[in-house]
Design an enzyme around this catalytic site. Structure first.
Site, PDB file in Angstrom:
ATOM      1  N   TYR A  37      -4.921   2.999   7.644  1.00 54.22           N
ATOM      2  CA  TYR A  37      -6.269   2.407   7.679  1.00 54.22           C
ATOM      3  C   TYR A  37      -7.002   2.834   8.951  1.00 54.22           C
ATOM      4  CZ  TYR A  37      -3.135  -0.480   4.925  1.00 54.22           C
ATOM      5  OH  TYR A  37      -2.159  -0.898   4.074  1.00 54.22           O
TER       6      TYR A  37
ATOM      7  N   SER B 143       0.799  -1.242   0.000  1.00 55.81           N
ATOM      8  CA  SER B 143       0.000   0.000   0.000  1.00 55.81           C
ATOM      9  C   SER B 143       0.821   1.276   0.000  1.00 55.81           C
ATOM     10  CB  SER B 143      -0.924   0.020   1.205  1.00 55.81           C
ATOM     11  OG  SER B 143      -2.109  -0.646   0.902  1.00 55.81           O
TER      12      SER B 143
ATOM     13  N   LYS C 197       0.502   3.443  -2.943  1.00 53.52           N
ATOM     14  CA  LYS C 197      -0.651   4.347  -3.099  1.00 53.52           C
ATOM     15  C   LYS C 197      -0.235   5.817  -2.977  1.00 53.52           C
ATOM     16  CE  LYS C 197      -3.644   0.653  -1.445  1.00 53.52           C
ATOM     17  NZ  LYS C 197      -4.318   0.003  -0.331  1.00 53.52           N
TER      18      LYS C 197
ATOM     19  N   TYR D 223      -3.147  -2.262 -10.645  1.00 55.17           N
ATOM     20  CA  TYR D 223      -3.153  -2.035  -9.196  1.00 55.17           C
ATOM     21  C   TYR D 223      -2.293  -3.112  -8.504  1.00 55.17           C
ATOM     22  CZ  TYR D 223      -4.800  -2.325  -4.373  1.00 55.17           C
ATOM     23  OH  TYR D 223      -4.833  -2.418  -2.999  1.00 55.17           O
TER      24      TYR D 223
ATOM     25  N   VAL E 298       1.065  -3.838   3.774  1.00 59.68           N
ATOM     26  CA  VAL E 298       1.008  -5.143   4.431  1.00 59.68           C
ATOM     27  C   VAL E 298       2.277  -5.985   4.218  1.00 59.68           C
ATOM     28  CG1 VAL E 298      -1.519  -5.289   4.535  1.00 59.68           C
ATOM     29  CG2 VAL E 298      -0.295  -6.238   2.560  1.00 59.68           C
TER      30      VAL E 298
HETATM   31  N1  GLU Z   1      -2.079  -5.282  -2.380  1.00 61.02           N
HETATM   32  C1  GLU Z   1      -2.712  -5.266  -1.090  1.00 61.02           C
HETATM   33  C2  GLU Z   1      -4.184  -5.506  -1.259  1.00 61.02           C
HETATM   34  O1  GLU Z   1      -4.715  -5.009  -2.185  1.00 61.02           O
HETATM   35  C3  GLU Z   1      -2.419  -3.946  -0.426  1.00 61.02           C
HETATM   36  C4  GLU Z   1      -2.878  -3.901   0.984  1.00 61.02           C
HETATM   37  C5  GLU Z   1      -2.015  -3.109   1.900  1.00 61.02           C
HETATM   38  O2  GLU Z   1      -0.795  -3.000   1.802  1.00 61.02           O
HETATM   39  O3  GLU Z   1      -2.620  -2.577   2.809  1.00 61.02           O
HETATM   40  O4  GLU Z   1      -4.844  -6.184  -0.517  1.00 61.02           O
END
Ligand code: GLU
Length: 305
Positions: free
Chosen positions: A241, A63, A66, A189, A259
């Site tokens: 989050y 993430s 992002k 993505y 993650v």
């Molecule tokens: N590629 C992971 C997903 O889409 C990213 C989640 C993350 O790092 O929070 O579930």
């Protein structure tokens, strides 16, 4: 300030925490990572840097990607972007579907999965088939390192097990908040989540966010000062989050986690720093990484508060 000494102290103090968390296992390729690893890096404006631990080991940035996609989209579309994605903390987990339905397919912010999927779709409106190549070359540019690439095995694993992300994109498509082919968007993505970097590269790449959108080492401008402020604000309020409030409380810096166990944080006007340790807490953030950053701001006083 003796940063090398402070990093050594942190490495010692986090050691008892190994084995308290759990490596992400909903993406099988990430479940195989050795959990007992730790790295931390600081990148200062004058080009000097400080590192400790497994700093050459690459990990899946997940993430954290992002932040790069949102930077590119903000640069392209400015405020128009907020028609498709909000700027409010979600208070829900990173892959939650519930809120998305009652808020008519508009994700709360660009740092939850739905928000990043919309951002990727918006980039695709401009870059078409070149979208992932453009994202990757942007990351290589901000990092000043052309070797950065993505891990095909992780991307494949995400695709094979990405049931929730597929549900999110289909839900948004049903609300007309996705323009391009859902399979193409989700593939890009997953690819940008699967980019591999080490902590050295990570903190180098985010230095522009500590300096009003301008890389202080080579003076390249990536964003306006106001846009850089918005990204830092979103990192502070939405970067972890539904544990974003907790991270702001413990660490007191804008940051973004993934993650894969990485976290990047910004000390405005001073440095970018990064930490990696793959075991996660219950909210999906690196357990040791969060603790290490808390120790850093406590020992140095370098928080924004
Ligand atoms: N590629 C992971 C997903 O889409 C990213 C989640 C993350 O790092 O929070 O579930």
């Amino acid at each position: 300030m003796n940063f090398d000494q402070i990093l050594k102290e942190i490495q010692k103090e986090i050691a008892p925490l190994f084995k308290e968390g759990q490596v992400a296992n909903y993406i099988p390729a990430l479940a195989n990572v050795n959990p007992n690893q730790f790295a931390m890096s600081l990148q200062l404006f004058d080009g000097t840097s400080h590192h400790i631990g497994d700093v050459d080991t690459e990990f899946s940035i997940q993430s954290i990607s992002k932040v790069y996609t949102f930077t590119l989209a903000l640069h392209l579309y400015g405020k128009e972007l907020y028609k498709n994605v909000g700027h409010e903390p979600s208070g829900n987990s990173f892959n939650s579907l519930i809120q998305l339905e009652y808020e008519h397919g508009i994700p709360r912010n660009p740092f939850i999965n739905a928000g990043a999927i919309v951002t990727t779709d918006l980039l695709m409106n401009t870059y078409k088939d070149e979208t992932f190549a453009k994202i990757l070359s942007f990351i290589q540019e901000v990092c000043d390192d052309e070797k950065i690439t993505y891990d095909k095995e992780v991307a494949f694993s995400e695709k094979e097990h990405g049931y929730r992300n597929l549900a999110l994109i289909n839900m948004m498509k049903s609300f007309d908040n996705i323009t391009n082919d859902t399979h193409n968007v989700i593939a890009d993505y997953f690819k940008h989540c699967s980019i591999s970097m080490n902590t050295k590269q990570l903190c180098r790449s985010m230095l522009f966010l500590a300096n009003h959108g301008i890389d202080p080492i080579n003076n390249k401008q990536y964003l306006t000062s106001s846009q850089a402020k918005r990204i830092n604000s979103l990192m502070l309020t939405c970067g972890h989050y539904d544990a974003s409030g907790d991270f702001a409380f413990q660490v007191g810096l804008p940051g973004k986690s993934g993650v894969g166990g990485g976290i990047v944080a910004i000390v405005p006007g001073v440095m970018a720093l990064s930490v990696w340790s793959p075991q996660l807490n219950k909210k999906g953030n690196s357990l040791i990484g969060t603790k290490a950053l808390e120790l850093f701001t406590t020992k140095t006083g370098l928080s924004i508060f």
